[in-house]
Design a protein around this motif. Structure first.
Motif, mmCIF file in Angstrom:
data_model
loop_
_atom_site.group_PDB
_atom_site.id
_atom_site.type_symbol
_atom_site.label_atom_id
_atom_site.label_comp_id
_atom_site.label_asym_id
_atom_site.label_seq_id
_atom_site.Cartn_x
_atom_site.Cartn_y
_atom_site.Cartn_z
ATOM 1 N N THR A 91 0.851 -1.190 0.000
ATOM 2 C CA THR A 91 0.000 0.000 0.000
ATOM 3 C C THR A 91 0.887 1.240 0.000
ATOM 4 O OG1 THR A 91 -1.613 -1.214 1.341
ATOM 5 C CG2 THR A 91 -1.906 1.168 1.192
ATOM 6 N N ASP A 92 0.543 2.211 -0.850
ATOM 7 C CA ASP A 92 1.281 3.473 -0.812
ATOM 8 C C ASP A 92 0.482 4.493 -0.004
ATOM 9 O OD1 ASP A 92 -0.697 4.517 -2.468
ATOM 10 O OD2 ASP A 92 0.582 4.665 -4.234
ATOM 11 N N GLU A 93 1.038 5.692 0.178
ATOM 12 C CA GLU A 93 0.404 6.718 1.009
ATOM 13 C C GLU A 93 -0.938 7.202 0.456
ATOM 14 O OE1 GLU A 93 3.415 9.695 1.546
ATOM 15 O OE2 GLU A 93 4.360 8.570 3.175
ATOM 16 N N ALA A 94 -1.158 7.045 -0.848
ATOM 17 C CA ALA A 94 -2.426 7.444 -1.459
ATOM 18 C C ALA A 94 -3.499 6.361 -1.328
ATOM 19 C CB ALA A 94 -2.208 7.790 -2.929
ATOM 20 N N GLY A 95 -3.122 5.201 -0.800
ATOM 21 C CA GLY A 95 -4.076 4.105 -0.641
ATOM 22 C C GLY A 95 -4.111 3.128 -1.795
ATOM 23 N N ASN A 96 -3.252 3.309 -2.788
ATOM 24 C CA ASN A 96 -3.165 2.362 -3.898
ATOM 25 C C ASN A 96 -2.559 1.055 -3.383
ATOM 26 O OD1 ASN A 96 -4.055 4.249 -5.915
ATOM 27 N ND2 ASN A 96 -2.050 5.225 -5.675
ATOM 28 N N THR A 97 -3.055 -0.059 -3.907
ATOM 29 C CA THR A 97 -2.570 -1.358 -3.435
ATOM 30 C C THR A 97 -2.096 -2.223 -4.593
ATOM 31 O OG1 THR A 97 -4.763 -2.383 -3.557
ATOM 32 C CG2 THR A 97 -4.138 -1.369 -1.448
ATOM 33 N N ALA A 98 -1.231 -3.163 -4.262
ATOM 34 C CA ALA A 98 -0.752 -4.169 -5.209
ATOM 35 C C ALA A 98 -0.481 -5.438 -4.420
ATOM 36 C CB ALA A 98 0.507 -3.691 -5.913
ATOM 37 N N ARG A 99 -0.729 -6.559 -5.033
ATOM 38 C CA ARG A 99 -0.484 -7.855 -4.389
ATOM 39 C C ARG A 99 0.687 -8.551 -5.072
ATOM 40 N NH1 ARG A 99 -4.396 -10.121 -0.982
ATOM 41 N NH2 ARG A 99 -6.221 -8.793 -0.776
ATOM 42 N N CYS A 100 1.401 -9.314 -4.276
ATOM 43 C CA CYS A 100 2.439 -10.169 -4.822
ATOM 44 C C CYS A 100 2.514 -11.420 -3.953
ATOM 45 C CB CYS A 100 3.790 -9.463 -4.904
ATOM 46 S SG CYS A 100 4.457 -8.873 -3.334
ATOM 47 N N SER A 101 3.041 -12.472 -4.517
ATOM 48 C CA SER A 101 3.162 -13.717 -3.756
ATOM 49 C C SER A 101 4.478 -14.390 -4.087
ATOM 50 C CB SER A 101 1.989 -14.655 -4.057
ATOM 51 O OG SER A 101 1.992 -15.031 -5.409
ATOM 52 N N VAL A 102 4.886 -15.278 -3.199
ATOM 53 C CA VAL A 102 6.098 -16.057 -3.390
ATOM 54 C C VAL A 102 5.802 -17.469 -2.908
ATOM 55 C CG1 VAL A 102 7.066 -15.350 -1.150
ATOM 56 C CG2 VAL A 102 8.593 -16.176 -2.953
ATOM 57 N N SER A 103 6.347 -18.447 -3.623
ATOM 58 C CA SER A 103 6.101 -19.849 -3.274
ATOM 59 C C SER A 103 7.408 -20.608 -3.159
ATOM 60 C CB SER A 103 5.245 -20.524 -4.352
ATOM 61 O OG SER A 103 3.980 -19.918 -4.428
ATOM 62 N N VAL A 104 7.377 -21.644 -2.354
ATOM 63 C CA VAL A 104 8.485 -22.582 -2.247
ATOM 64 C C VAL A 104 7.888 -23.975 -2.387
ATOM 65 C CG1 VAL A 104 8.430 -22.756 0.279
ATOM 66 C CG2 VAL A 104 10.542 -23.244 -0.933
ATOM 67 N N THR A 105 8.592 -24.853 -3.072
ATOM 68 C CA THR A 105 8.093 -26.192 -3.371
ATOM 69 C C THR A 105 8.945 -27.252 -2.691
ATOM 70 O OG1 THR A 105 7.294 -25.450 -5.519
ATOM 71 C CG2 THR A 105 7.600 -27.819 -5.243
ATOM 72 N N VAL A 106 8.272 -28.253 -2.148
ATOM 73 C CA VAL A 106 8.931 -29.479 -1.696
ATOM 74 C C VAL A 106 8.548 -30.518 -2.741
ATOM 75 C CG1 VAL A 106 9.235 -31.140 0.164
ATOM 76 C CG2 VAL A 106 8.583 -28.782 0.707
ATOM 77 N N PRO A 107 9.417 -30.759 -3.728
ATOM 78 C CA PRO A 107 9.045 -31.659 -4.817
ATOM 79 C C PRO A 107 8.905 -33.102 -4.346
ATOM 80 C CG PRO A 107 11.346 -31.022 -5.019
ATOM 81 C CD PRO A 107 10.779 -30.242 -3.869
ATOM 82 N N HIS A 108 8.168 -33.891 -5.116
ATOM 83 C CA HIS A 108 8.025 -35.299 -4.764
ATOM 84 C C HIS A 108 9.366 -36.000 -4.826
ATOM 85 C CE1 HIS A 108 7.338 -39.596 -5.331
ATOM 86 N NE2 HIS A 108 6.373 -39.387 -4.451
ATOM 87 N N ASP A 109 10.137 -35.729 -5.874
ATOM 88 C CA ASP A 109 11.474 -36.307 -5.989
ATOM 89 C C ASP A 109 12.326 -35.358 -6.813
ATOM 90 O OD1 ASP A 109 11.146 -36.927 -8.814
ATOM 91 O OD2 ASP A 109 9.901 -38.593 -8.162
ATOM 92 N N GLN A 110 13.549 -35.730 -7.019
ATOM 93 C CA GLN A 110 14.479 -34.860 -7.738
ATOM 94 C C GLN A 110 14.560 -35.204 -9.216
ATOM 95 O OE1 GLN A 110 17.641 -32.867 -5.616
ATOM 96 N NE2 GLN A 110 15.593 -32.027 -5.680
ATOM 97 N N GLY A 111 13.687 -36.097 -9.687
ATOM 98 C CA GLY A 111 13.689 -36.435 -11.109
ATOM 99 C C GLY A 111 14.867 -37.295 -11.498
ATOM 100 N N ARG A 112 15.479 -37.006 -12.620
ATOM 101 C CA ARG A 112 16.613 -37.784 -13.124
ATOM 102 C C ARG A 112 17.845 -36.895 -13.215
ATOM 103 N NH1 ARG A 112 15.462 -42.701 -14.996
ATOM 104 N NH2 ARG A 112 13.279 -43.218 -15.203
ATOM 105 N N ASP A 113 18.990 -37.520 -13.008
ATOM 106 C CA ASP A 113 20.232 -36.754 -13.125
ATOM 107 C C ASP A 113 20.642 -36.666 -14.598
ATOM 108 O OD1 ASP A 113 22.522 -39.364 -11.942
ATOM 109 O OD2 ASP A 113 21.531 -39.134 -13.850
ATOM 110 N N THR A 114 21.778 -36.091 -14.871
ATOM 111 C CA THR A 114 22.193 -35.867 -16.256
ATOM 112 C C THR A 114 22.508 -37.156 -17.003
ATOM 113 O OG1 THR A 114 24.475 -35.554 -15.530
ATOM 114 C CG2 THR A 114 23.104 -33.578 -15.764
ATOM 115 N N LYS A 115 22.718 -38.271 -16.295
ATOM 116 C CA LYS A 115 22.984 -39.551 -16.947
ATOM 117 C C LYS A 115 21.724 -40.410 -17.032
ATOM 118 C CE LYS A 115 27.825 -39.811 -15.679
ATOM 119 N NZ LYS A 115 28.862 -40.616 -15.044
ATOM 120 N N GLY A 116 20.584 -39.841 -16.673
ATOM 121 C CA GLY A 116 19.331 -40.571 -16.775
ATOM 122 C C GLY A 116 19.044 -41.493 -15.607
ATOM 123 N N LYS A 117 19.848 -41.434 -14.546
ATOM 124 C CA LYS A 117 19.628 -42.271 -13.375
ATOM 125 C C LYS A 117 18.648 -41.586 -12.441
ATOM 126 C CE LYS A 117 24.317 -43.989 -13.700
ATOM 127 N NZ LYS A 117 25.638 -43.913 -13.110
#
Length: 142
Positions: A91-117
């Motif tokens: 909020t600024d001094e004139a009463g104007n507002t803006a929203r923002c958000s931030v997220s963090v993820t706990v992934p199910h797994d790390q997928g595959r490495d560069t060698k496909g393992k």
């Protein structure tokens, strides 16, 4: 309003991890401030298959400029990963507002490495029996 922070928490070992997102607000004419208006997760606080722990987001104070709290490094064993989201209102001094958000993820797994393992989390501290841990005791063939 702009918010940023660490995008991933790993490993999903059910421990509380401190999270300190950065929120930036600017206004061309006057001073601006921000406050935390919501925090949430896309998975239940103590759902089936997540290690049977509760209070997965702690230390956050709504309606304050809070940028420091804790999220639990866990996710549902059969889901696609947990996403924690913080939402801020600037909020600024004139009463104007803006929203923002931030997220963090706990992934199910790390997928595959560069060698496909396949890669998965370190199971030393994990008591989540709803999924199978892939141990590093098999022979990989190149």
């Amino acid at each position: 309003c702009r918010a940023s922070g660490a995008p991933i928490v790993w490993p999903p070992n059910h421990k509380m991890v401190q999270w300190n997102p950065v929120v930036t607000v600017t206004d061309a004419v006057s001073a601006a401030s921000f406050r935390l208006v919501a925090y949430r997760s896309n998975e239940g606080n103590d759902g089936r298959g997540d290690g049977h722990t509760g209070d997965d987001m702690t230390g956050w104070t709504l309606n304050t400029p809070d940028t420091s709290g804790y999220t639990r490094a866990e996710r549902h064993g059969r889901g696609g990963g947990r996403v924690y989201t913080l939402e801020y209102l600037a909020t600024d001094e004139a009463g104007n507002t803006a929203r923002c958000s931030v997220s963090v993820t706990v992934p199910h797994d790390q997928g595959r490495d560069t060698k496909g393992k396949e890669r998965d989390h370190d199971n030393a501290d994990c008591d989540d029996s709803s999924h199978n841990h892939r141990r590093n005791n098999r022979r990989d063939r190149d």
